[in-house]
Design a protein around this motif. Structure first.
Motif, PDB file in Angstrom:
ATOM      1  N   GLY A  17      26.370 -36.822  23.264  1.00  0.00           N
ATOM      2  CA  GLY A  17      25.295 -36.195  22.504  1.00  0.00           C
ATOM      3  C   GLY A  17      24.080 -35.849  23.354  1.00  0.00           C
ATOM      4  N   LYS A  18      23.962 -36.532  24.514  1.00  0.00           N
ATOM      5  CA  LYS A  18      22.834 -36.278  25.411  1.00  0.00           C
ATOM      6  C   LYS A  18      23.319 -35.920  26.814  1.00  0.00           C
ATOM      7  CE  LYS A  18      19.743 -39.469  22.951  1.00  0.00           C
ATOM      8  NZ  LYS A  18      18.889 -40.688  23.074  1.00  0.00           N
ATOM      9  N   SER A  19      24.577 -35.587  26.936  1.00  0.00           N
ATOM     10  CA  SER A  19      25.160 -35.268  28.247  1.00  0.00           C
ATOM     11  C   SER A  19      24.686 -33.901  28.736  1.00  0.00           C
ATOM     12  CB  SER A  19      26.686 -35.286  28.165  1.00  0.00           C
ATOM     13  OG  SER A  19      27.164 -36.523  27.706  1.00  0.00           O
ATOM     14  N   GLN A  20      24.862 -33.677  30.030  1.00  0.00           N
ATOM     15  CA  GLN A  20      24.632 -32.358  30.611  1.00  0.00           C
ATOM     16  C   GLN A  20      25.976 -31.802  31.062  1.00  0.00           C
ATOM     17  OE1 GLN A  20      21.569 -32.359  33.601  1.00  0.00           O
ATOM     18  NE2 GLN A  20      19.989 -33.050  32.167  1.00  0.00           N
ATOM     19  N   ILE A  21      26.157 -30.506  30.839  1.00  0.00           N
ATOM     20  CA  ILE A  21      27.438 -29.852  31.118  1.00  0.00           C
ATOM     21  C   ILE A  21      27.302 -28.920  32.315  1.00  0.00           C
ATOM     22  CG2 ILE A  21      29.289 -28.463  30.142  1.00  0.00           C
ATOM     23  CD1 ILE A  21      28.799 -31.159  28.733  1.00  0.00           C
ATOM     24  N   LEU A  22      28.262 -29.012  33.225  1.00  0.00           N
ATOM     25  CA  LEU A  22      28.328 -28.101  34.364  1.00  0.00           C
ATOM     26  C   LEU A  22      29.669 -27.378  34.317  1.00  0.00           C
ATOM     27  CD1 LEU A  22      26.526 -30.704  35.367  1.00  0.00           C
ATOM     28  CD2 LEU A  22      26.651 -29.543  37.562  1.00  0.00           C
ATOM     29  N   VAL A  23      29.621 -26.063  34.380  1.00  0.00           N
ATOM     30  CA  VAL A  23      30.830 -25.239  34.374  1.00  0.00           C
ATOM     31  C   VAL A  23      30.818 -24.381  35.633  1.00  0.00           C
ATOM     32  CG1 VAL A  23      32.179 -23.519  33.131  1.00  0.00           C
ATOM     33  CG2 VAL A  23      30.830 -25.200  31.850  1.00  0.00           C
ATOM     34  N   ALA A  24      31.916 -24.444  36.419  1.00  0.00           N
ATOM     35  CA  ALA A  24      31.987 -23.704  37.681  1.00  0.00           C
ATOM     36  C   ALA A  24      33.109 -22.678  37.639  1.00  0.00           C
ATOM     37  CB  ALA A  24      32.207 -24.663  38.842  1.00  0.00           C
ATOM     38  N   VAL A  25      32.946 -21.600  38.412  1.00  0.00           N
ATOM     39  CA  VAL A  25      33.930 -20.523  38.457  1.00  0.00           C
ATOM     40  C   VAL A  25      34.395 -20.271  39.891  1.00  0.00           C
ATOM     41  CG1 VAL A  25      33.098 -19.371  36.382  1.00  0.00           C
ATOM     42  CG2 VAL A  25      32.064 -18.814  38.579  1.00  0.00           C
ATOM     43  N   LYS A  26      35.514 -19.540  40.021  1.00  0.00           N
ATOM     44  CA  LYS A  26      36.126 -19.277  41.324  1.00  0.00           C
ATOM     45  C   LYS A  26      35.190 -18.592  42.309  1.00  0.00           C
ATOM     46  CE  LYS A  26      41.121 -18.995  40.507  1.00  0.00           C
ATOM     47  NZ  LYS A  26      42.288 -18.085  40.520  1.00  0.00           N
TER      48      LYS A  26
ATOM     49  N   VAL B 137      26.963 -23.116  36.256  1.00  0.00           N
ATOM     50  CA  VAL B 137      25.881 -23.141  35.272  1.00  0.00           C
ATOM     51  C   VAL B 137      25.739 -24.566  34.754  1.00  0.00           C
ATOM     52  CG1 VAL B 137      27.365 -22.563  33.290  1.00  0.00           C
ATOM     53  CG2 VAL B 137      24.923 -22.031  33.208  1.00  0.00           C
ATOM     54  N   ARG B 138      24.499 -25.023  34.615  1.00  0.00           N
ATOM     55  CA  ARG B 138      24.186 -26.372  34.117  1.00  0.00           C
ATOM     56  C   ARG B 138      23.302 -26.244  32.882  1.00  0.00           C
ATOM     57  NH1 ARG B 138      20.201 -30.674  37.291  1.00  0.00           N
ATOM     58  NH2 ARG B 138      20.202 -32.319  35.677  1.00  0.00           N
ATOM     59  N   PHE B 139      23.740 -26.839  31.784  1.00  0.00           N
ATOM     60  CA  PHE B 139      22.936 -26.757  30.562  1.00  0.00           C
ATOM     61  C   PHE B 139      23.047 -28.046  29.758  1.00  0.00           C
ATOM     62  CE2 PHE B 139      27.102 -24.901  29.701  1.00  0.00           C
ATOM     63  CZ  PHE B 139      27.492 -25.510  28.520  1.00  0.00           C
ATOM     64  N   GLU B 140      22.089 -28.250  28.886  1.00  0.00           N
ATOM     65  CA  GLU B 140      22.080 -29.428  28.024  1.00  0.00           C
ATOM     66  C   GLU B 140      23.164 -29.292  26.960  1.00  0.00           C
ATOM     67  OE1 GLU B 140      20.229 -32.022  28.383  1.00  0.00           O
ATOM     68  OE2 GLU B 140      18.585 -31.402  29.704  1.00  0.00           O
TER      69      GLU B 140
ATOM     70  N   ARG C 221      19.562 -26.197  38.946  1.00  0.00           N
ATOM     71  CA  ARG C 221      18.564 -26.206  37.879  1.00  0.00           C
ATOM     72  C   ARG C 221      19.220 -26.034  36.502  1.00  0.00           C
ATOM     73  NH1 ARG C 221      18.276 -20.988  39.999  1.00  0.00           N
ATOM     74  NH2 ARG C 221      18.456 -19.314  38.452  1.00  0.00           N
ATOM     75  N   ILE C 222      18.579 -26.598  35.500  1.00  0.00           N
ATOM     76  CA  ILE C 222      19.070 -26.475  34.126  1.00  0.00           C
ATOM     77  C   ILE C 222      18.726 -25.090  33.596  1.00  0.00           C
ATOM     78  CG2 ILE C 222      18.894 -27.389  31.789  1.00  0.00           C
ATOM     79  CD1 ILE C 222      18.206 -30.090  32.955  1.00  0.00           C
ATOM     80  N   THR C 223      19.727 -24.402  33.051  1.00  0.00           N
ATOM     81  CA  THR C 223      19.524 -23.071  32.484  1.00  0.00           C
ATOM     82  C   THR C 223      20.144 -23.036  31.092  1.00  0.00           C
ATOM     83  OG1 THR C 223      21.599 -22.227  33.404  1.00  0.00           O
ATOM     84  CG2 THR C 223      19.627 -22.022  34.782  1.00  0.00           C
ATOM     85  N   ASN C 224      20.020 -21.913  30.445  1.00  0.00           N
ATOM     86  CA  ASN C 224      20.709 -21.733  29.170  1.00  0.00           C
ATOM     87  C   ASN C 224      22.171 -21.434  29.441  1.00  0.00           C
ATOM     88  OD1 ASN C 224      18.465 -22.112  27.482  1.00  0.00           O
ATOM     89  ND2 ASN C 224      17.797 -19.996  27.816  1.00  0.00           N
ATOM     90  N   ARG C 225      23.040 -21.826  28.545  1.00  0.00           N
ATOM     91  CA  ARG C 225      24.454 -21.523  28.693  1.00  0.00           C
ATOM     92  C   ARG C 225      24.648 -20.007  28.584  1.00  0.00           C
ATOM     93  NH1 ARG C 225      26.293 -19.825  24.075  1.00  0.00           N
ATOM     94  NH2 ARG C 225      25.308 -20.467  22.119  1.00  0.00           N
TER      95      ARG C 225
ATOM     96  N   GLY D  96      24.801 -17.882  31.163  1.00  0.00           N
ATOM     97  CA  GLY D  96      24.328 -17.148  32.330  1.00  0.00           C
ATOM     98  C   GLY D  96      25.387 -17.061  33.426  1.00  0.00           C
ATOM     99  N   LYS D  97      25.032 -16.380  34.526  1.00  0.00           N
ATOM    100  CA  LYS D  97      25.951 -16.237  35.654  1.00  0.00           C
ATOM    101  C   LYS D  97      25.934 -17.458  36.559  1.00  0.00           C
ATOM    102  CE  LYS D  97      26.030 -11.187  35.921  1.00  0.00           C
ATOM    103  NZ  LYS D  97      25.826 -10.001  36.787  1.00  0.00           N
ATOM    104  N   GLY D  98      24.913 -18.307  36.407  1.00  0.00           N
ATOM    105  CA  GLY D  98      24.852 -19.533  37.178  1.00  0.00           C
ATOM    106  C   GLY D  98      24.224 -19.370  38.551  1.00  0.00           C
ATOM    107  N   VAL D  99      24.242 -20.471  39.313  1.00  0.00           N
ATOM    108  CA  VAL D  99      23.694 -20.485  40.672  1.00  0.00           C
ATOM    109  C   VAL D  99      24.809 -20.818  41.660  1.00  0.00           C
ATOM    110  CG1 VAL D  99      21.378 -21.119  39.909  1.00  0.00           C
ATOM    111  CG2 VAL D  99      23.013 -22.915  40.460  1.00  0.00           C
TER     112      VAL D  99
END
Length: 239
Positions: A43-52, A57-60, A117-121, A123-126
């Motif tokens: 419920g309070k985790s942070q999610i990181l999704v990575a692409v090839k 992207v990192r978001f709450e 950095r934390i961004t909104n889900r 996005g293209k990410g960093v």
């Protein structure tokens, strides 16, 4: 949950409390997409999704509302092109952990979580890794600490195990260091973290030999004494 095309979805665990023998629907998958990963969150985790393509992207977790089992989810990350796809998702609860990414040609890098950095889900990410022809595309992402080991498996079947603590923390814009030598057309098949093995206590051979010798001497002495007592009893009975 995360799909290869960048969709993410959060569902309350209680909705899966009555599974059937042949399973129940967990997510509606759109055409040309497939479910990649599912992680537990608190419920309070942070999610990181990575692409090839090397972006992340990192978001709450709170940015994604809970949905029913039949929903298809919402956009988690925007892909760079048609060849791009999600390679992994991480649910982070320990904010002191680091992020370790590995490319298909055996390069890897350990970076601080705060570098992303934390961004909104959506996005293209960093950038997570400086993707070049030398490194190849991104294939794995894990959150790690010094207490973890890393298992790397090649498509050819070769496996190595290494300590995460041997990898220094680097900036996210670098290409990382070589973790494993790749030959020919081989590439990384899978990467996972495992608990570090506890080192067994080393016992010197001399100590073992001495202990065994003492035990043998003790046994022989006992046998001799028992035989002596038996002989004395026989002599007394004859008298």
């Amino acid at each position: 949950m995360a799909t290869k095309q960048g969709q993410v979805k959060k569902t309350l665990l209680e909705q899966y409390s009555r599974p059937r023998v042949n399973g129940i629907a967990a997510i509606t998958i759109k055409e040309d997409d497939e479910l990649l990963e599912a992680k537990l969150t608190n419920g309070k985790s942070q999610i990181l999704v990575a692409v090839k393509s090397g972006k992340l992207v990192r978001f709450e977790e709170s940015k994604t509302r809970p949905m029913g089992r039949g929903a298809s989810g919402v956009r988690g990350i925007t892909l760079a092109d048609e060849q791009d796809e999600v390679i992994g998702m991480v649910s982070v609860n320990d904010m002191n952990s680091e992020i370790l990414v590995v490319s298909e040609n055996g390069y890897g890098k350990r970076s601080s979580l705060e570098d992303y950095r934390i961004t909104n889900r959506g996005g293209k990410g960093v950038k997570t890794l400086n993707i070049t022809e030398k490194t190849g595309r991104l294939v794995s992402i894990n959150n790690v600490t010094d207490a973890d080991d890393l298992m790397i498996i090649n498509k050819s079947g070769l496996t190595i195990r290494m300590e995460v603590s041997d990898l220094r923390v680097m900036g996210r814009a670098t290409q990382g260091v070589r973790l494993i030598n790749i030959k020919g057309n081989d590439s990384i098949a899978a990467v996972t973290k495992v608990m570090k093995e506890e080192e067994a206590e080393e016992v010197e051979f001399e100590d073992v030999s001495a202990t065994v010798s003492k035990e043998i001497s003790s046994i022989e002495a006992t046998d001799f004494d028992d035989n002596a007592d038996t002989d004395e009893e026989n002599e007394e009975s004859q008298e």
